[in-house]
Design an enzyme around this catalytic site. Structure first.
Site, PDB file in Angstrom:
ATOM      1  N   SER A   1      45.530  43.551 -17.512  1.00 51.95           N
ATOM      2  CA  SER A   1      45.479  45.009 -17.353  1.00 51.95           C
ATOM      3  C   SER A   1      44.093  45.614 -17.605  1.00 51.95           C
ATOM      4  O   SER A   1      43.808  46.711 -17.133  1.00 51.95           O
ATOM      5  CB  SER A   1      46.488  45.675 -18.289  1.00 51.95           C
TER       6      SER A   1
ATOM      7  N   ASP B   1      45.904  54.817 -23.719  1.00 51.15           N
ATOM      8  CA  ASP B   1      47.308  54.653 -24.096  1.00 51.15           C
ATOM      9  C   ASP B   1      47.396  53.630 -25.223  1.00 51.15           C
ATOM     10  O   ASP B   1      46.389  53.316 -25.868  1.00 51.15           O
ATOM     11  CB  ASP B   1      48.193  54.344 -22.875  1.00 51.15           C
TER      12      ASP B   1
ATOM     13  N   HIS C   1      45.133  50.420 -23.976  1.00 49.50           N
ATOM     14  CA  HIS C   1      44.041  50.367 -22.982  1.00 49.50           C
ATOM     15  C   HIS C   1      42.955  51.403 -23.244  1.00 49.50           C
ATOM     16  O   HIS C   1      43.249  52.540 -23.594  1.00 49.50           O
ATOM     17  CB  HIS C   1      44.622  50.557 -21.580  1.00 49.50           C
TER      18      HIS C   1
END
Ligand SMILES: *[C@@H]1O[C@H](CO)[C@@H](O)[C@H](O)[C@H]1NC(C)=O
Ligand SMILES: *[C@@H]1O[C@H](CO)[C@@H](O)[C@H](O)[C@H]1NC(C)=O
Ligand SMILES: *[C@@H]1O[C@H](CO)[C@@H](O)[C@H](O)[C@H]1NC(C)=O
Ligand SMILES: *[C@@H]1O[C@H](CO)[C@@H](O)[C@H](O)[C@H]1NC(C)=O
Ligand SMILES: *[C@@H]1O[C@H](CO)[C@@H](O)[C@H](O)[C@H]1NC(C)=O
Ligand SMILES: *[C@@H]1O[C@H](CO)[C@@H](O)[C@H](O)[C@H]1NC(C)=O
Ligand SMILES: *[C@@H]1O[C@H](CO)[C@@H](O)[C@H](O)[C@H]1NC(C)=O
Length: 370
Positions: A42, A335, A338
């Site tokens: 990610s 978040d 991240h």
């Protein structure tokens, strides 16, 4: 000197002849710009998970993701751009597209294969992510497309000049750890050997296709993310503390990388790598946010619960409640796990031309200079 200048000139003429059908960018009097191929999780997923069967846990294609730069969601788990987006910009390339968005001709400057939640092992979040082995399969499909488009000689040159970027491994440790936080369910050293073995096998496969310039990220301190702190409290740890055991596993992996990569360099002629210490840069900003222009590092900008560490940003996952901070540039984390675009920009700048304490033995800029 003269010889190489001529070579560049000839090269550019060849590419100029192709320009109308194949818009490979050339710098005046030089060869085409090196392409950028991106693999991993990610930290680098620009929207591949929009196209697979997965859960919203591993997606981010809704607002407020994407709000800062793109003004609409793209699938990036960030308010704006990722590290690889900035690198493409610094390297004078257009944005590198997600594999599922390359169409018939948008792969000549590189492709992004990364998938949120993925790891080096096929077992990691199996069935709902694109594991690294499958990312390699997708890369091989792109190699075929390149050969068809450019012919074998030019595609070979493109693959050799290209830069290959990797952020992968943290989910391999987080996945078994989070399912069984009381006791890591495998002998740690052996498990790490297996993860690294699978990782280096992928690097070798790309080397065999012609790849030479590899940039590897150390693993981010997932245990000290807002999500990590919130989870630690849930499993009975002290409120606010990092998940030390998970961080320890990630560190063990990162510490083993230099030796592994040096071995590859010894065994494979022309294999070139550089190691980017994302762990260190992240940790510096978490420990000392104001030094880097942030004022919030333990809490996320978007989410809910303690440290906004419950991964609910945008209200499309299991938990629907979420709050969004007023000024995202104050935050290290967007978040639960991240970084914000501002943090990514700092990371990318240091990756591009930082000093050897964070990017060694070569900075990325030198990899883009032919
Ligand atoms: C995605 O999963 C659903 C439910 O399991 C299934 O019906 C569907 O065929 C899958 N789609 C793809 C593209 O694999
Ligand atoms: C990108 O373009 C700028 C302006 O033309 C140039 O100065 C710079 O050297 C280029 N960078 C690379 C990596 O090619
Ligand atoms: C790669 O991982 C698999 C488990 O997914 C393991 O069985 C295998 O031994 C690993 N390969 C290497 C070279 O470590
Ligand atoms: C960040 O710092 C600024 C300036 O000191 C302050 O006005 C602002 O309220 C702070 N933001 C947060 C979220 O603490
Ligand atoms: C957001 O924070 C940054 C850095 O603290 C500051 O420069 C900027 O003015 C702030 N913007 C708003 C809208 O408060
Ligand atoms: C990297 O480039 C930036 C922007 O051009 C510059 O401010 C910085 O000093 C450079 N860093 C190093 C270590 O050269
Ligand atoms: C690796 O790349 C750097 C920067 O482009 C270059 O200076 C160095 O000679 C290369 N090393 C090998 C072993 O190819």
């Amino acid at each position: 000197m003269a010889f190489s200048a001529n070579l560049f000139h000839v090269c550019c003429l060849i590419f100029f002849a192709f320009f109308f059908t194949n818009p490979i960018k050339c710098v005046d009097g030089e060869g085409p710009l090196p392409a950028l191929f991106v693999f991993g999780d990610s930290i680098l997923d620009v929207g591949n998970n929009n196209y697979i069967n997965t859960t919203t846990q591993f997606q981010a294609n809704w607002s407020p993701y994407g709000e800062t730069f793109f003004k609409s969601p793209t699938g990036r788990p960030c308010d704006g751009r990722l590290i690889s987006d900035f690198i493409a910009e610094f390297a004078n390339l257009s944005l590198i597209p997600a594999f599922f968005e390359i169409g018939t001709d948008k792969f000549l400057h590189g492709v992004n294969f990364a998938s949120s939640g993925s790891g080096c092992l096929v077992e990691t979040n199996r069935g709902i992510v694109i594991d690294l082995q499958t990312q390699l399969t997708h890369f091989n499909e792109v190699v075929e497309l390149l050969v068809n488009k450019l012919g074998s000689q030019q595609s070979q040159q493109l693959l050799t000049d290209a830069v290959y970027m990797f952020s992968t491994g943290s989910n391999d440790y987080a996945f078994p750890y989070l399912t069984n936080p009381k006791k890591f369910p495998f002998p740690k050293e052996q498990f790490s050997e297996m993860v690294l073995g699978n990782f280096t096998a992928i690097l070798q496969a790309i080397y065999n296709k012609g790849g030479r310039k590899f940039i590897i990220f150390t693993l981010p301190p997932e245990g000290c993310s807002p999500g990590g702190r919130a989870f630690n409290a849930q499993i009975g740890g002290k409120s606010g503390e990092c998940m030390q055991e998970l961080s320890g596993l990630l560190e063990m992996h990162s510490n083993a990388l230099p030796k592994r990569l040096t071995q590859l360099q010894q065994n494979f002629k022309g294999f070139n790598f550089t190691l980017f210490d994302l762990y260190k840069l992240f940790t510096q900003r978490i420990d000392n946010p104001s030094k880097y222009g942030f004022n919030v590092s333990i809490e996320a900008c978007c989410g809910t619960g303690a440290f906004k560490g419950i991964n609910s940003c945008g209200g499309k996952r299991q938990v629907k409640d979420y709050e969004l901070c007023k000024n995202v540039t104050d935050y290290v984390f967007f978040d639960a796990s991240h970084p914000t675009e501002t943090a990514n920009q700092q990371f990318a700048q240091l990756l591009w031309n930082g000093t050897t304490d964070v990017i060694a033995p070569h900075n990325l800029k030198s990899f883009f200079q032919l």
